[in-house]
Design a protein around this motif. Structure first.
Motif, PDB file in Angstrom:
ATOM      1  N   ARG A 235      -0.997   1.094 -11.235  1.00 60.09           N
ATOM      2  CA  ARG A 235      -1.787   1.286 -10.088  1.00 60.09           C
ATOM      3  C   ARG A 235      -3.298   1.695 -10.698  1.00 60.09           C
ATOM      4  NH1 ARG A 235       3.236   2.162  -8.530  1.00 60.09           N
ATOM      5  NH2 ARG A 235       3.640   1.508  -6.192  1.00 60.09           N
TER       6      ARG A 235
ATOM      7  N   ASN B  11      -3.417  11.178  -9.475  1.00 59.01           N
ATOM      8  CA  ASN B  11      -2.744  10.328  -8.754  1.00 59.01           C
ATOM      9  C   ASN B  11      -1.331  10.211  -9.331  1.00 59.01           C
ATOM     10  OD1 ASN B  11      -4.436   8.827  -7.119  1.00 59.01           O
ATOM     11  ND2 ASN B  11      -5.478   7.903  -8.884  1.00 59.01           N
TER      12      ASN B  11
ATOM     13  N   PHE C 135      -3.626   3.807  -1.682  1.00 59.50           N
ATOM     14  CA  PHE C 135      -3.656   3.064  -2.740  1.00 59.50           C
ATOM     15  C   PHE C 135      -2.769   1.828  -2.706  1.00 59.50           C
ATOM     16  CE2 PHE C 135      -3.717   7.473  -3.698  1.00 59.50           C
ATOM     17  CZ  PHE C 135      -4.796   7.519  -4.501  1.00 59.50           C
ATOM     18  N   LYS C 136      -3.578   0.553  -3.270  1.00 53.97           N
ATOM     19  CA  LYS C 136      -3.080  -0.688  -3.235  1.00 53.97           C
ATOM     20  C   LYS C 136      -2.447  -0.970  -4.684  1.00 53.97           C
ATOM     21  CE  LYS C 136      -4.230  -5.424  -2.200  1.00 53.97           C
ATOM     22  NZ  LYS C 136      -5.462  -6.288  -1.609  1.00 53.97           N
ATOM     23  N   LEU C 137      -1.418  -1.499  -4.606  1.00 53.35           N
ATOM     24  CA  LEU C 137      -0.726  -1.798  -5.910  1.00 53.35           C
ATOM     25  C   LEU C 137      -1.656  -3.092  -6.676  1.00 53.35           C
ATOM     26  CD1 LEU C 137       1.804  -1.533  -7.832  1.00 53.35           C
ATOM     27  CD2 LEU C 137       2.902  -3.234  -6.670  1.00 53.35           C
TER      28      LEU C 137
ATOM     29  N   ASN D 227       0.843  -1.253   0.030  1.00 49.79           N
ATOM     30  CA  ASN D 227      -0.046  -0.002  -0.014  1.00 49.79           C
ATOM     31  C   ASN D 227       0.781   1.114   0.046  1.00 49.79           C
ATOM     32  OD1 ASN D 227      -2.324  -1.645   0.130  1.00 49.79           O
ATOM     33  ND2 ASN D 227      -2.298  -1.658   2.389  1.00 49.79           N
TER      34      ASN D 227
ATOM     35  N   SER E 189       2.498  -3.820 -13.081  1.00 48.87           N
ATOM     36  CA  SER E 189       2.592  -2.902 -11.689  1.00 48.87           C
ATOM     37  C   SER E 189       1.803  -1.737 -12.067  1.00 48.87           C
ATOM     38  CB  SER E 189       4.228  -2.313 -11.764  1.00 48.87           C
ATOM     39  OG  SER E 189       4.660  -1.973 -13.026  1.00 48.87           O
TER      40      SER E 189
END
Length: 219
Positions: A89, A158, A212-214, A2, A87
């Motif tokens: 987001r 973001n 934010f979660k990857l 996160n 990867s």
């Protein structure tokens, strides 16, 4: 994994300054506007305009590699592209890529709607500071347009990326755009006006930290 961060106030500009010109050149308007704003030096941008921004003899994946993977990594391009995709987001970008199906298809084999989606994904995937989009909604299903808008807004708040859009229908972008840009026909000066009708901004608190979660996606 996160990551806690503050959202960035987005910059999503709608351009209409070339509409009345006999020989419109939106890309020139984007660059001149930045110069007018005081920007100097090299401008880091990507550009989406149908087949003009694609290599038609290459596959979807190969086009993504050329746009999104640094030249120094081209030798191992496929592995690096897979790593880049896994990867991500931005869940909306992931959904757009998944919707393209097989990335080994040649651009020549795609219909016009698919070409439009590939050019848009390619431009956003590049991670350039500025993203220039010409008529991004033309010939696309309304569901794709909604997904692209969510994707753009996510990148803007973001990742601090700036989007310059010349749409065929400005009304379709009122809910996410932050400014309108026009050019005075007599002086050539660019005029920027704040969009007071942006509904998505009213739903966010930019002083609040967000988590934010990857997100992972299989290559």
């Amino acid at each position: 994994m996160n990551e806690v961060k503050h959202l960035t106030f987005p910059k999503i500009l709608l351009f209409s300054c070339h509409k009345a010109e006999a020989h419109p050149n939106p890309l020139k308007d984007y660059l001149l506007y930045l110069k007018f704003q005081g920007m100097r030096g090299v401008i880091d941008f990507s550009y989406s305009h149908a087949t003009d921004s694609l290599h038609s003899s290459l596959s979807i994946k190969e086009n993504f590699v050329l746009e999104a993977v640094p030249i120094s990594l081209i030798k191992n391009s496929e592995n690096n592209l897979n790593e880049l995709l896994s990867s991500q987001r931005n869940p909306y970008l992931i959904e757009l890529i998944a919707g393209l199906g097989c990335l080994n298809r040649s651009v020549k084999s795609l219909n016009f709607s698919e070409v439009k989606l590939v050019t848009l994904v390619k431009a956003i995937l590049s991670k350039s500071e500025y993203v220039f989009l010409l008529n991004p909604e033309i010939e696309l299903h309304i569901d794709h347009v909604k997904l692209i808008k969510e994707c753009i807004f996510h990148e803007a708040i973001n990742s601090s990326r700036k989007f310059f859009i010349s749409p065929s229908n400005q009304d379709s972008w009122v809910d996410i755009s932050t400014h309108y840009v026009n050019k005075c026909s007599s002086t050539g000066v660019y005029l920027s006006t704040k969009n007071e009708l942006n509904t998505k901004l009213n739903q966010l608190d930019f002083s609040k930290p967000y988590q934010f979660k990857l997100l992972k996606q299989a290559s």
